[in-house]
Design an enzyme around this catalytic site. Structure first.
Site, mmCIF file in Angstrom:
data_model
loop_
_atom_site.group_PDB
_atom_site.id
_atom_site.type_symbol
_atom_site.label_atom_id
_atom_site.label_comp_id
_atom_site.label_asym_id
_atom_site.label_seq_id
_atom_site.Cartn_x
_atom_site.Cartn_y
_atom_site.Cartn_z
ATOM 1 C CB SER A 159 -8.244 72.564 34.301
ATOM 2 O OG SER A 159 -8.481 73.145 35.806
ATOM 3 C CD1 TRP B 25 -5.505 79.341 33.699
ATOM 4 C CD2 TRP B 25 -5.502 78.628 35.660
ATOM 5 N NE1 TRP B 25 -5.858 80.308 34.203
ATOM 6 C CE2 TRP B 25 -5.951 80.097 35.544
ATOM 7 C CE3 TRP B 25 -5.979 78.478 37.025
ATOM 8 C CZ2 TRP B 25 -6.448 81.089 36.637
ATOM 9 C CZ3 TRP B 25 -6.128 78.826 37.895
ATOM 10 C CH2 TRP B 25 -6.483 80.322 37.550
ATOM 11 C CG HIS B 26 -4.610 75.358 39.200
ATOM 12 N ND1 HIS B 26 -5.476 74.834 38.367
ATOM 13 C CD2 HIS B 26 -5.090 76.053 40.083
ATOM 14 C CE1 HIS B 26 -6.759 75.030 38.944
ATOM 15 N NE2 HIS B 26 -6.720 75.789 39.678
ATOM 16 N N GLY B 27 -0.340 76.003 37.359
ATOM 17 C CA GLY B 27 1.317 76.099 37.521
ATOM 18 C C GLY B 27 2.111 74.708 36.909
ATOM 19 C CG PHE C 272 -2.895 79.724 40.713
ATOM 20 C CD1 PHE C 272 -1.764 78.949 40.805
ATOM 21 C CD2 PHE C 272 -3.851 79.329 41.643
ATOM 22 C CE1 PHE C 272 -1.851 77.828 41.443
ATOM 23 C CE2 PHE C 272 -3.822 78.471 42.519
ATOM 24 C CZ PHE C 272 -2.660 77.519 42.413
#
Lengths: 309, 375
Positions: free
Chosen positions: B218, B221-223, B375
């Site tokens: 998770s 996923w944001h970077g 994102f």
């Protein structure tokens, strides 16, 4: 569906009416752009010396202390692109124009009004000079500035009765010596605001475009037999001390190369002119009315000397 | 670009924008869920190419979610939709509330947050804490505001999108927070990663592994930044005790259910959860882990009792956050902050709507790009 649309229209109606009223009221407020357009529409055939550029020349050059038939058509944050647009808009009317004074300051080669934080000013050229824009906001006073500022403008003009802040000949009168700002603080903030990463892709592109515009202005001058005088405006040392040496050197290099390549262009550098002291500045990079008088007389004298050569 | 450069591939910004267009991580996940659900025989593959592409690129939620499931959204393209007045009115309300959250709450908080996070070393402890709290509301207003606008817009066209936020700042523990925050992504990870790995019906060692995997993924996923990984890991550490003790589903109801005010215990639980979430947001917002540590260390010093700087902006943000909290508290059993407005007398209702519109026009913060567009 009909009921829904009817309600939406009914709810939106007061907002739309208010927005149109505000737009109308804002457009009735006298401003330097509308005035300068009106002046140029009527008198461009009489103008002999035209001042272009940004706030440095808007507040720093008062045509009242220069030769006859001088007009200041500079404005805050006016970049080279808009200088050129003004020239081309009135190209057929400038029958007596002999001299154009074009300031090239520390930030000018990388300045693009439409791309910077002052891009809301583009609407002034669209609404009052009749220029084109691809942005819808630029066609409206209401949409281009936030409501709080617009309401303050309405209050200042219609209730408080705010004074007009430009002279008949286009000089900005707002930067008065009685209201001078802290020269140390403004030196730092203005230098920071004007300093760019000149190696970034965007700034390099703007630089190339501005150089091309400068060449177009020169071509315009050559075609119409007009003398182009580039100037760098006076600044206070608290501003100069905080500038990036790389950007400053690049700015001077650009001007000197341009002047070397084009012998018909004159460059007058007042950037660190010691004649201008603390009393002449409103803030670290703008002259007040005392400095503007001194600078205008000095500039007029230089132009006069050049004409006698 | 830096990640590509490290691999020896030097890209121009516009090339990267073509390779990784805005919202790529949202609709990739949406398309993935379709493929996985077909593989799992949960749905039949569609033969309607227009419906499929409309599902993948449905405009209201294309760039920042909610990440829809084919099982929910795809059948809605097959069915004939008739205009539903009540649904459309509620959609408009949700859009209005979303705009308020984004333009007034998030964009005003952003001005303060950006100033403080840019120079944390020079700020007092109280200023740092306040900016961290404001960032919590900035990211909530920004992201849930977008979701409200997307869901509301879809409702105008007769589509029901899944809920993405369920008043997460009224949570009493971290597990409840994650059931209420970015629900479409959390449930995606739950259904397609956590449960296939065994979820919490495996040995304790594997539960720990599964929990860390889901939170670290998770974060990732944001970077590709360590700050997001640490943020994920931090939440995994907070979540783990609850799942190991079997208390992760302790608070599945709404806070202060059937009551107006919460109990003292609930207040205490809410306060602790909120503070922990804020600590996590500092890692999320900081550019580097070092910066986040300096920031958190800065909060814990003697200048805690100094009055924070920026009085005018603080008062403005505080008042709007208060309005947000009151409206969302009153609607905490509903879908969004204005859902119960139809029960209010028309005169008061319209006055309230105009006040919200006026607040949006008068107190719009400095325009900021939606955080989750990156994102």
């Amino acid at each position: 569906m009909k009921k829904f649309l009817k309600k939406i229209i009914l709810i939106s109606l007061p907002i739309i009416v208010a927005a149109i009223s505000i737009e109308y009221l804002l457009r009735q407020i006298p401003n330097e752009y509308a005035y300068k357009r009106h002046y140029l529409d009527k008198n461009s055939n009489k103008i002999e010396t035209l001042i272009l550029g940004s706030s440095h020349s808007f507040f720093g050059i008062n045509p009242a202390f220069m030769m006859e038939n001088t007009f200041n058509s500079s404005n805050v944050s006016q970049s080279l692109k808009y200088d050129f647009k003004i020239l081309t808009k009135y190209q057929n009317n400038f029958k007596n124009l002999t001299t154009i004074v074009l300031p090239i300051d520390y930030f000018s080669p990388w300045q693009d009004l439409a791309a910077g934080s002052e891009n809301w000013r583009v609407k002034n050229y669209v609404l009052y000079y009749g220029m084109k824009s691809f942005k819808l906001n630029d066609y409206s006073e209401f949409l281009s500035i936030d409501l709080q500022k617009n309401l303050t403008r309405i209050k200042d003009h219609y209730i408080t009765g705010g004074a007009i802040s430009y002279s008949d000949l286009g000089w900005g009168t707002a930067y008065n010596s009685s209201k001078s700002l802290d020269l140390i603080k403004t030196g730092q903030t203005a230098a920071q605001r004007h300093t760019n990463d000149i190696f970034s892709k965007e700034n390099q592109e703007t630089y190339t475009k501005n150089l091309a515009i400068l060449n177009s202005i020169l071509n315009f001058c050559n075609q119409h037999n007009i003398k182009l005088i580039l100037i760098t405006s006076p600044t206070y040392n608290t501003y100069r001390e905080n500038l990036s040496k790389i950007q400053l050197n690049k700015m001077f290099e650009t001007i000197y190369n341009f002047v070397d390549e084009h012998k018909d262009v004159t460059y007058l550098n007042y950037f660190a002119d010691t004649d201008f002291t603390e009393q002449d500045f409103y803030d670290a990079d703008h002259l007040n009315e005392i400095g503007a008088e001194k600078f205008s007389r000095k500039l007029a004298h230089s132009i006069d000397s050049l004409n006698k050569l | 670009m830096e990640a590509f450069a490290a691999a020896g591939i030097h890209l121009q910004t516009h090339t990267l924008k073509i390779i990784l267009p805005v919202g790529v991580s949202f609709y990739t996940f949406q398309a993935l869920s379709y493929s996985i659900d077909i593989y799992r025989k949960k749905i039949e593959p569609t033969r309607d190419i227009i419906a499929f592409f409309a599902f993948v690129s449905f405009f209201p939620q294309l760039v920042a979610g909610p990440i829809e499931r084919a099982t929910n959204l795809l059948p809605q393209f097959y069915a004939r939709r008739n205009f539903d007045y009540a649904k459309a009115v509620d959609g408009m309300r949700q859009i209005l509330w979303g705009l308020f959250k984004k333009i007034v709450i998030a964009d005003n908080c952003a001005v303060y947050v950006n100033q403080v996070f840019d120079t944390p070393q020079t700020q007092s402890s109280s200023t740092l804490l306040l900016a961290a709290i404001f960032f919590a509301f900035q990211i909530y207003g920004d992201f849930s505001g977008y979701s409200d606008i997307a869901i509301g817009t879809a409702r105008l066209f007769g589509f029901n999108l899944m809920r993405n936020f369920n008043f997460p700042y009224f949570s009493r523990d971290i597990a409840e927070f994650w059931r209420r925050w970015h629900i479409s992504l959390t449930t995606w990870f739950r259904d397609y990663i956590y449960i296939p790995l065994g979820g919490n019906r495996v040995s304790k060692a594997k539960v720990i592994r599964n929990t860390f995997i889901i939170f670290l993924v998770s974060g990732f996923w944001h970077g590709a930044n360590w700050t997001f990984i640490v943020w994920g890991g931090f939440h995994a550490l907070l979540f783990l005790p609850l799942v190991l003790l079997g208390k992760n589903r302790k608070n599945t109801n709404t806070i202060a259910e059937n009551r107006i005010f919460p109990t003292i215990t609930e207040c205490f639980q809410w306060g602790i959860t909120f503070l922990l979430v804020i600590a996590g947001w500092v890692f999320f917002r900081a550019k580097t882990i070092g910066e986040a540590v300096v920031y958190l260390a800065g909060i814990c010093n003697t200048s805690f009792f100094e009055i924070p700087t920026g009085k005018k902006l603080i008062i403005r943000c505080f008042l709007f956050i208060l309005l947000l909290l009151i409206m969302e508290w009153l609607n905490r059993n509903k879908q969004h902050g204005l859902e119960q407005m139809d029960k209010v007398k028309p005169i008061f209702r319209y006055v309230f709507y105009y006040m919200i519109v006026l607040a949006i026009l008068l107190f719009a913060g400095k325009e900021q790009v939606f955080i989750y567009f990156q994102f």
